[in-house]
Design a protein around this motif. Structure first.
Motif, short mmCIF file in Angstrom:
data_model
loop_
_atom_site.label_atom_id
_atom_site.label_comp_id
_atom_site.label_asym_id
_atom_site.label_seq_id
_atom_site.Cartn_x
_atom_site.Cartn_y
_atom_site.Cartn_z
N ASP A 43 -19.94 10.21 -7.32
CA ASP A 43 -20.27 8.78 -7.39
C ASP A 43 -19.64 8.03 -6.22
O ASP A 43 -20.25 7.14 -5.65
CB ASP A 43 -19.82 8.20 -8.73
CG ASP A 43 -20.46 6.85 -9.02
OD1 ASP A 43 -21.60 6.62 -8.56
OD2 ASP A 43 -19.83 6.03 -9.71
N ARG A 47 -22.86 7.39 -4.64
CA ARG A 47 -23.24 6.39 -5.64
C ARG A 47 -24.26 6.95 -6.63
O ARG A 47 -25.09 6.24 -7.16
CB ARG A 47 -23.81 5.11 -5.02
CG ARG A 47 -22.90 4.39 -4.07
CD ARG A 47 -21.65 3.87 -4.77
NE ARG A 47 -20.91 2.96 -3.94
CZ ARG A 47 -20.00 3.34 -3.04
NH1 ARG A 47 -19.74 4.60 -2.87
NH2 ARG A 47 -19.34 2.45 -2.34
N ASN A 54 -24.28 15.11 -16.30
CA ASN A 54 -24.23 14.35 -17.55
C ASN A 54 -24.73 15.18 -18.72
O ASN A 54 -24.17 15.13 -19.82
CB ASN A 54 -25.03 13.05 -17.43
CG ASN A 54 -24.34 12.05 -16.54
OD1 ASN A 54 -23.12 11.94 -16.54
ND2 ASN A 54 -25.12 11.31 -15.78
N MET A 99 -25.38 -2.13 -14.14
CA MET A 99 -24.76 -0.81 -14.24
C MET A 99 -25.81 0.23 -13.86
O MET A 99 -26.99 0.07 -14.16
CB MET A 99 -24.26 -0.58 -15.66
CG MET A 99 -23.38 0.62 -15.84
SD MET A 99 -22.64 0.60 -17.50
CE MET A 99 -21.02 1.17 -17.10
N ASP A 103 -24.08 6.05 -14.60
CA ASP A 103 -22.90 5.53 -15.31
C ASP A 103 -23.19 5.41 -16.80
O ASP A 103 -22.34 5.74 -17.64
CB ASP A 103 -22.50 4.16 -14.75
CG ASP A 103 -22.14 4.20 -13.28
OD1 ASP A 103 -21.68 5.26 -12.81
OD2 ASP A 103 -22.34 3.19 -12.60
N GLY A 130 -12.16 -0.55 -13.52
CA GLY A 130 -13.35 -1.09 -12.86
C GLY A 130 -13.05 -2.40 -12.16
O GLY A 130 -13.58 -2.66 -11.07
N TYR A 154 -18.83 2.90 -10.33
CA TYR A 154 -18.19 2.74 -11.63
C TYR A 154 -17.92 4.08 -12.31
O TYR A 154 -17.10 4.16 -13.21
CB TYR A 154 -19.03 1.82 -12.52
CG TYR A 154 -18.17 0.92 -13.35
CD1 TYR A 154 -17.52 -0.16 -12.79
CD2 TYR A 154 -17.97 1.19 -14.70
CE1 TYR A 154 -16.70 -0.96 -13.54
CE2 TYR A 154 -17.14 0.38 -15.47
CZ TYR A 154 -16.52 -0.69 -14.88
OH TYR A 154 -15.69 -1.47 -15.63
N GLY A 155 -18.61 5.14 -11.86
CA GLY A 155 -18.32 6.47 -12.39
C GLY A 155 -16.88 6.87 -12.16
O GLY A 155 -16.30 7.65 -12.92
N ILE A 158 -15.00 5.22 -15.03
CA ILE A 158 -15.32 5.93 -16.27
C ILE A 158 -14.58 7.26 -16.31
O ILE A 158 -13.95 7.61 -17.31
CB ILE A 158 -16.84 6.15 -16.39
CG1 ILE A 158 -17.57 4.80 -16.51
CG2 ILE A 158 -17.17 7.04 -17.58
CD1 ILE A 158 -19.08 4.89 -16.32
N SER A 159 -14.64 8.00 -15.22
CA SER A 159 -13.99 9.31 -15.15
C SER A 159 -12.48 9.20 -15.27
O SER A 159 -11.84 9.97 -16.00
CB SER A 159 -14.36 10.02 -13.85
OG SER A 159 -15.74 10.27 -13.81
#
Length: 181
Positions: A43, A47, A54, A99, A103, A130, A154-155, A158-159
């Motif tokens: 990401d 991006r 996933n 988003m 993500d 974030g 944003y991954g 999240i990660s």
């Protein structure tokens, strides 16, 4: 703190005596951690978070449920319910272009792994990280004098939040202490 240790003990009791006593659970969590690192790196670079990644995270969750000895009702049903609600809410953000699709899928797949009470902590940590990412990328755009829309990977948030939950709540305290030394 004492509260945190008590909470970790409760989670450890619900997952089994110790993660190291069950190499399958430990291996699945290690695989999830690796997948989250791959998601963050890809990401950050492009991006994009690949659909296969996933899907692999989502498919791994039922194996983790079985290895953890979760019952279908209410534990697995709650995990699935949280994932459905997560997908529904984040789909709205995707439709509003707030988003990315990768993500949305990553966070939904992660919801299948993380118990509902901890998923809320993951969301809070993700939001904080974030925000930091937004500030960093905003500053980067200002320094480069770019006026176009900031693309936030944003991954990464999240990660990182997922790795924080795994390390804080799912790893045995003895393993964490040994790794810190």
């Amino acid at each position: 703190t004492a509260y945190r240790r008590q909470r970790q003990m409760c989670i450890r009791d619900s997952l089994g005596a110790s993660m190291l006593d069950d190499p399958i659970k430990y291996g699945l969590l290690a695989a999830l951690a690796i997948a989250l690192v791959v998601a963050a790196v890809t990401d950050l670079k492009s991006r994009r978070i690949a659909n296969w990644l996933n899907l692999a995270i989502a498919i791994g969750a039922p194996m983790f449920w079985i290895a953890s000895g979760l019952s279908f009702w209410p534990e697995i049903a709650a995990q699935i319910g949280v994932a459905i609600v997560t997908f529904a809410l984040l789909s709205v953000l995707f439709a509003l272009k707030a988003m990315g699709g990768g993500d949305v899928k990553l966070l939904t797949a992660l919801a299948l792994w993380i118990e509902p009470s901890l998923f809320l902590k993951l969301i809070i940590m993700m939001a904080l990280l974030g925000g930091v990412l937004t500030l960093v990328f905003g500053a980067w755009n200002v320094m480069r004098r770019q006026k176009n829309r900031i693309g936030i990977p944003y991954g990464v948030a999240i990660s990182a939040a997922g790795l924080w939950v795994i390390g804080t709540f799912y790893m045995p305290a003895s393993t964490i202490a040994a790794a810190a030394q």
